[in-house]
Design a protein around this motif. Structure first.
Motif, PDB file in Angstrom:
ATOM      1  N   MET A   1     105.900   5.837  79.361  1.00  0.00           N
ATOM      2  CA  MET A   1     106.132   5.170  78.081  1.00  0.00           C
ATOM      3  C   MET A   1     107.408   4.358  78.163  1.00  0.00           C
ATOM      4  O   MET A   1     108.426   4.853  78.644  1.00  0.00           O
ATOM      5  N   SER A   2     107.351   3.119  77.700  1.00  0.00           N
ATOM      6  CA  SER A   2     108.509   2.238  77.731  1.00  0.00           C
ATOM      7  C   SER A   2     109.093   2.137  76.329  1.00  0.00           C
ATOM      8  O   SER A   2     108.435   1.672  75.399  1.00  0.00           O
ATOM      9  N   ILE A   3     110.350   2.600  76.170  1.00  0.00           N
ATOM     10  CA  ILE A   3     110.978   2.739  74.862  1.00  0.00           C
ATOM     11  C   ILE A   3     112.241   1.891  74.801  1.00  0.00           C
ATOM     12  O   ILE A   3     113.016   1.851  75.757  1.00  0.00           O
ATOM     13  N   TYR A  40     119.716   0.464  60.030  1.00  0.00           N
ATOM     14  CA  TYR A  40     118.926   1.513  60.652  1.00  0.00           C
ATOM     15  C   TYR A  40     119.023   1.486  62.172  1.00  0.00           C
ATOM     16  O   TYR A  40     119.248   0.432  62.776  1.00  0.00           O
ATOM     17  N   ARG A  41     118.886   2.632  62.759  1.00  0.00           N
ATOM     18  CA  ARG A  41     118.623   2.747  64.192  1.00  0.00           C
ATOM     19  C   ARG A  41     117.136   2.438  64.374  1.00  0.00           C
ATOM     20  O   ARG A  41     116.295   2.969  63.660  1.00  0.00           O
ATOM     21  N   VAL A  42     116.811   1.563  65.330  1.00  0.00           N
ATOM     22  CA  VAL A  42     115.435   1.086  65.470  1.00  0.00           C
ATOM     23  C   VAL A  42     114.882   1.461  66.840  1.00  0.00           C
ATOM     24  O   VAL A  42     115.548   1.264  67.866  1.00  0.00           O
ATOM     25  N   ILE A  43     113.660   1.994  66.842  1.00  0.00           N
ATOM     26  CA  ILE A  43     112.952   2.306  68.083  1.00  0.00           C
ATOM     27  C   ILE A  43     111.683   1.468  68.146  1.00  0.00           C
ATOM     28  O   ILE A  43     110.897   1.431  67.194  1.00  0.00           O
ATOM     29  N   MET A  66      97.475   8.481  70.770  1.00  0.00           N
ATOM     30  CA  MET A  66      98.566   7.535  70.529  1.00  0.00           C
ATOM     31  C   MET A  66      99.647   8.175  69.665  1.00  0.00           C
ATOM     32  O   MET A  66     100.848   7.940  69.876  1.00  0.00           O
ATOM     33  N   ALA A  67      99.239   8.972  68.684  1.00  0.00           N
ATOM     34  CA  ALA A  67     100.209   9.669  67.835  1.00  0.00           C
ATOM     35  C   ALA A  67     100.993  10.702  68.641  1.00  0.00           C
ATOM     36  O   ALA A  67     102.198  10.890  68.417  1.00  0.00           O
ATOM     37  N   ASP A  68     100.341  11.363  69.576  1.00  0.00           N
ATOM     38  CA  ASP A  68     101.050  12.317  70.441  1.00  0.00           C
ATOM     39  C   ASP A  68     102.130  11.607  71.251  1.00  0.00           C
ATOM     40  O   ASP A  68     103.208  12.168  71.497  1.00  0.00           O
ATOM     41  N   ASP A  69     101.858  10.369  71.666  1.00  0.00           N
ATOM     42  CA  ASP A  69     102.878   9.595  72.384  1.00  0.00           C
ATOM     43  C   ASP A  69     104.102   9.354  71.499  1.00  0.00           C
ATOM     44  O   ASP A  69     105.244   9.400  71.967  1.00  0.00           O
ATOM     45  N   ASP A  75     110.842  13.121  70.338  1.00  0.00           N
ATOM     46  CA  ASP A  75     111.524  14.203  71.048  1.00  0.00           C
ATOM     47  C   ASP A  75     112.491  13.646  72.097  1.00  0.00           C
ATOM     48  O   ASP A  75     113.631  14.102  72.214  1.00  0.00           O
ATOM     49  N   GLU A  76     112.026  12.657  72.853  1.00  0.00           N
ATOM     50  CA  GLU A  76     112.849  12.093  73.925  1.00  0.00           C
ATOM     51  C   GLU A  76     114.106  11.427  73.384  1.00  0.00           C
ATOM     52  O   GLU A  76     115.174  11.472  74.030  1.00  0.00           O
TER      53      GLU A  76
END
Length: 258
Positions: A1-3, A40-43, A66-69, A75-76
């Protein structure tokens, strides 16, 4: 996953997580970043199978996966709860989180989404898949703006549309990935659970959206016990791109109150 995590200049700022539609790419939200980061902190993130997160998806891929991702991203990034903003498919991901793990959502914003796809939207996706199958990725990408943008906006932004065509083809997520992601969104149905979702929800729609009728936003808001409905006349499916100032103002007003 790319965050991607964009810290706010405001200390201790709450988190907004932005989830894209079928395109899946984090970059879709560029028109919102500056406005949101002030408070806001944005992801943002590339969804599995797209952008920098390319991988094969299972044939029975689901919105739940997709929701589990998203839960893994929270969490990460050590995020207890977030304001979740989802566009179309991303909105379905948010609905799934709201019905399964409401404690992880401070609020939910759904942009041109639905509880269950209607026959018109299914027809649009069927036509797009047939185009992909018989004419190939270039034709699919060429047709995509018709489903995203108002005709007037496209006419006034022809060069930008051409640049998006080139980018979309260069970063095309692949026929099988598209089929499995479209299959997941068409199978999704949260209608029976809407009344049990207590999360504050902003439902945003556009009357000139040719992919998702505004009536789907109206039905969605009517079925949610704690929802606010905002439907615009102009902006089409990608209203956050075509009318960003008005979109950002409405979103920030809701987030501040939520």
């Amino acid at each position: 996953m790319s965050i991607d995590v964009f810290e706010s200049t405001r200390e201790g700022a709450p988190t907004v997580l932005l989830s894209s539609g079928l395109g899946g790419a984090a970059g879709y939200w560029a028109p919102q970043l500056q406005s949101l980061r002030a408070q806001y902190r944005v992801i943002t993130y590339d969804q599995a199978g797209t952008g920098r997160a390319r991988r094969d998806l299972p044939e029975d891929y689901t919105i739940g996966a997709m929701a589990d991702d998203v839960l893994a991203i929270l969490d990460e990034t050590k995020t207890r709860a977030c304001h979740f903003v989802g566009h179309a498919l991303g909105g379905l991901v948010g609905l799934d989180l709201a019905r399964r793990t409401p404690e992880r959502l401070t609020s939910l914003t759904i942009v041109n989404g639905w509880a269950a796809a209607d026959e018109h939207t299914k027809r649009c996706f069927e036509a797009r898949l047939l185009l992909l199958q018989h004419a190939g990725p270039a034709a699919y990408v060429r047709a995509q703006p018709i489903f995203l943008y108002p005709a007037l906006w496209l006419a006034q932004n022809a060069e930008r549309a051409r640049q998006e065509d080139a980018h979309g083809l260069a970063h095309f997520q692949g026929e099988e990935t598209l089929r499995r992601r479209i299959g997941a969104l068409l199978r999704f149905d949260a209608t029976a659970e809407l009344a049990s979702i207590k999360t504050p929800v902003l439902v945003m729609g556009a009357r000139d959206d040719v992919l998702v009728p505004a009536s789907k936003s109206e039905e969605l808001a009517a079925g949610l016990p704690n929802a606010r409905l905002h439907v615009t006349d102009y902006g089409a499916h990608a209203v956050n791109v075509t009318a960003p100032a008005a979109f950002n103002a409405t979103l920030l007003d809701f987030l501040d109150q939520a």
